[in-house]
Design an enzyme around this catalytic site. Sequence first.
Site, PDB file in Angstrom:
ATOM      1  CD  GLU A 205      10.125  12.911  98.463  1.00 15.00           C
ATOM      2  OE1 GLU A 205       9.935  13.433  97.355  1.00 15.00           O
ATOM      3  OE2 GLU A 205       9.588  11.859  98.835  1.00 15.00           O
TER       4      GLU A 205
ATOM      5  CG  ASP B 260       9.755  17.825  88.284  1.00 18.07           C
ATOM      6  OD1 ASP B 260       9.397  16.870  88.991  1.00 18.07           O
ATOM      7  OD2 ASP B 260      10.912  18.272  88.275  1.00 18.07           O
TER       8      ASP B 260
END
Length: 253
Positions: free
Chosen positions: A45, A56
């Site tokens: 990814e 995040d």
Amino acid sequence: MNRINQKLQENKKLLSIYFTAGYPKLNDTVNIIQDLEKSGVDLIEIGLPFSDPLADGPTIQESSTAALNNGMTTELLFQQLEDIRKTVSIPLIIMGYFNPVLQYGVEAFCQKCQEVGIDGVILPDLPLDVYQEEYESIFKKYGLINVFLITPQTSDERIKAIDNASDGFIYMVSSASTTGAKVGFVDEQKAYFDRIANMQLKNPQIVGFGISNAQTFNQATEKAKGAIIGSAFIKYLSAHGPDKIADFVKGIR
């Protein structure tokens, strides 16, 4: 057949690694991808850095800020990946937020993905209904798999809708918190893993968030097809640079 679907048919637990494009240094992207494949990783990814990465944790946020400061852009990433399929054969997925894709132009972005050999995208802030109404036909036109996320809070009804809309794997977020390496999984998370396994979805699941070592990888893949490591790998890159990637992967399995 899309490379993601081919990989999912293999009789093994899959290890996917996430890293931020343009980090630690702007031009590390291609070397990191090549070394991850040589080290035996199954999927990669590639994080598209964004200035406001809400989902995040601090490690990925910091790498994203550093990559942007290094000069990483969507266009530059495509330039870096121009010849990637001459040396790399495993599935490559771009993961990021929808805003940079929208700014680039959704169709132009999908077309570029097809040109350089990107197999799928993960855009956590692109809602299922918006995708289906406005963008699904474009993604399919360019052979791009859109991977959706589920969490412990996602209802069975919505999980089934995501399963029906998916053609690849479902990204199974292990907890409701932001990304980041954890020590292990608690009973609540294990119950969630059992719940999803018992639903017998048509798409396999790959677990992300909180996987950092062999123990958590093995726990996450008891019921699921694979697991994703992001924050722990980025911390490793920060400490050791991109030259000892094989040692990190050996420590997982």
